[in-house]
Scaffold this active site. Sequence first.
Site, PDB file in Angstrom:
ATOM      1  CE  LYS A 109       0.137   5.658  -9.522  1.00 44.94           C
ATOM      2  NZ  LYS A 109      -0.245   5.306 -10.739  1.00 44.94           N
ATOM      3  N   GLY A 110      -3.400   6.884  -3.573  1.00 43.91           N
ATOM      4  CA  GLY A 110      -4.666   7.327  -3.223  1.00 43.91           C
ATOM      5  C   GLY A 110      -4.616   8.379  -2.343  1.00 43.91           C
ATOM      6  CD  GLU A 124      -4.362   3.568   2.608  1.00 40.91           C
ATOM      7  OE1 GLU A 124      -4.184   4.614   1.447  1.00 40.91           O
ATOM      8  OE2 GLU A 124      -4.004   2.357   2.235  1.00 40.91           O
ATOM      9  CG  ASP A 125      -6.842   5.673  -0.471  1.00 38.76           C
ATOM     10  OD1 ASP A 125      -6.831   4.782   0.320  1.00 38.76           O
ATOM     11  OD2 ASP A 125      -6.810   5.325  -1.703  1.00 38.76           O
ATOM     12  CG  ASP A 173     -11.740  -2.492   1.186  1.00 38.10           C
ATOM     13  OD1 ASP A 173     -12.928  -2.607   1.765  1.00 38.10           O
ATOM     14  OD2 ASP A 173     -11.709  -2.904   0.064  1.00 38.10           O
ATOM     15  CE  LYS A 177     -15.149   0.622   0.406  1.00 41.44           C
ATOM     16  NZ  LYS A 177     -14.931  -0.210  -0.646  1.00 41.44           N
ATOM     17  CG  PHE A 211     -14.924   0.682  -6.027  1.00 45.67           C
ATOM     18  CD1 PHE A 211     -14.192  -0.114  -5.456  1.00 45.67           C
ATOM     19  CD2 PHE A 211     -14.908   1.694  -7.100  1.00 45.67           C
ATOM     20  CE1 PHE A 211     -12.714   0.032  -5.844  1.00 45.67           C
ATOM     21  CE2 PHE A 211     -13.543   1.680  -7.265  1.00 45.67           C
ATOM     22  CZ  PHE A 211     -12.384   1.167  -6.879  1.00 45.67           C
ATOM     23  CB  VAL A 212     -15.853   5.701  -2.680  1.00 50.93           C
ATOM     24  CG1 VAL A 212     -17.481   5.717  -1.983  1.00 50.93           C
ATOM     25  CG2 VAL A 212     -14.804   5.130  -1.911  1.00 50.93           C
ATOM     26  CG  ASP A 248      -7.531   4.422  -8.679  1.00 50.05           C
ATOM     27  OD1 ASP A 248      -7.568   3.902  -7.685  1.00 50.05           O
ATOM     28  OD2 ASP A 248      -6.965   3.605  -9.775  1.00 50.05           O
ATOM     29  NE  ARG A 269      -4.588   7.780  -8.587  1.00 54.42           N
ATOM     30  CZ  ARG A 269      -4.793   6.565  -8.017  1.00 54.42           C
ATOM     31  NH1 ARG A 269      -5.003   6.603  -6.915  1.00 54.42           N
ATOM     32  NH2 ARG A 269      -4.025   5.579  -8.625  1.00 54.42           N
TER      33      ARG A 269
HETATM   34  P1  5GP Z   1      -7.135  -2.865   1.977  1.00 52.29           P
HETATM   35  O1  5GP Z   1      -5.834  -3.540   2.092  1.00 52.29           O
HETATM   36  O2  5GP Z   1      -7.735  -2.083   3.406  1.00 52.29           O
HETATM   37  O3  5GP Z   1      -8.237  -4.016   1.368  1.00 52.29           O
HETATM   38  O4  5GP Z   1      -7.166  -1.904   0.883  1.00 52.29           O
HETATM   39  C1  5GP Z   1      -6.665  -0.577   0.935  1.00 52.29           C
HETATM   40  C2  5GP Z   1      -6.656  -0.061  -0.654  1.00 52.29           C
HETATM   41  O5  5GP Z   1      -7.403  -0.617  -1.349  1.00 52.29           O
HETATM   42  C3  5GP Z   1      -6.831   1.419  -0.531  1.00 52.29           C
HETATM   43  O6  5GP Z   1      -5.744   2.083  -0.269  1.00 52.29           O
HETATM   44  C4  5GP Z   1      -7.543   1.616  -1.851  1.00 52.29           C
HETATM   45  O7  5GP Z   1      -6.339   1.780  -2.843  1.00 52.29           O
HETATM   46  C5  5GP Z   1      -8.234   0.328  -2.283  1.00 52.29           C
HETATM   47  N1  5GP Z   1      -9.760   0.641  -1.997  1.00 52.29           N
HETATM   48  C6  5GP Z   1     -10.382  -0.187  -0.952  1.00 52.29           C
HETATM   49  N2  5GP Z   1     -12.066   0.107  -1.093  1.00 52.29           N
HETATM   50  C7  5GP Z   1     -11.696   1.150  -2.220  1.00 52.29           C
HETATM   51  C8  5GP Z   1     -12.841   2.024  -2.501  1.00 52.29           C
HETATM   52  O8  5GP Z   1     -14.122   1.765  -2.456  1.00 52.29           O
HETATM   53  N3  5GP Z   1     -12.590   2.684  -3.946  1.00 52.29           N
HETATM   54  C9  5GP Z   1     -11.152   2.749  -4.292  1.00 52.29           C
HETATM   55  N4  5GP Z   1     -11.031   3.526  -5.301  1.00 52.29           N
HETATM   56  N5  5GP Z   1     -10.167   2.019  -3.823  1.00 52.29           N
HETATM   57  C10 5GP Z   1     -10.375   1.232  -2.751  1.00 52.29           C
END
Ligand code: 5GP
Length: 169
Positions: free
Chosen positions: A37-38, A93-94, A97, A125, A146-147, A153, A159
Amino acid sequence: MRVLIPHEKIQARIAEMGNEIAADYGDAPIYLVGILKGACIFLSDLARAIPKPVRIDFMGISSYGKGTTSSGEVRLTKDLDVSLEGMDILLVEDIVDTGVTLTYLTHVLDQRKPRSIQIASLLDKPSRRLRPIEARYVGFTIPDEFVVGFGLDYAEDYRNLKDICVLET
Ligand code: 5GP
């Protein structure tokens, strides 16, 4: 809670990204695929910042759950409504990471033979990356914190914050 990126700065950057994206694509519609949902808040602003025809769809994946660390597991919970064969897909994407989510999604979408797939992410990140994936369009590169806010969220809260904030646990 501390403001990392204020609302005005986010809006200014999204406006730039919209123009950048429009300049890179031809006249065919760009299919914005938001990751629920982000990404929904970012997608709704980005769509209006692109001065070209866009279409919108969403995909759902299993998320972080209730904590601030990833389970490392990705599961599709909602698929696209239509086939995007031959289309220009822009995954929205939001935050990128570890890169696990987008690596999985680009692999899934690649098999459906779109004309192109690119990624637009509001945040990046890079220090936490486990997979070699980069977004073509990035709003802001941030440190390993962590944001929340602007779609992001913590256990489904925050959100709707207008700013991107660091959640100090
Ligand atoms: P990845 O698969 O790249 O590790 O993760 C991506 C997802 O992890 C993002 O869509 C988000 O939902 C979550 N995520 C990663 N870092 C953060 C953060 O700092 N804050 C929040 N709220 N979600 C994060």
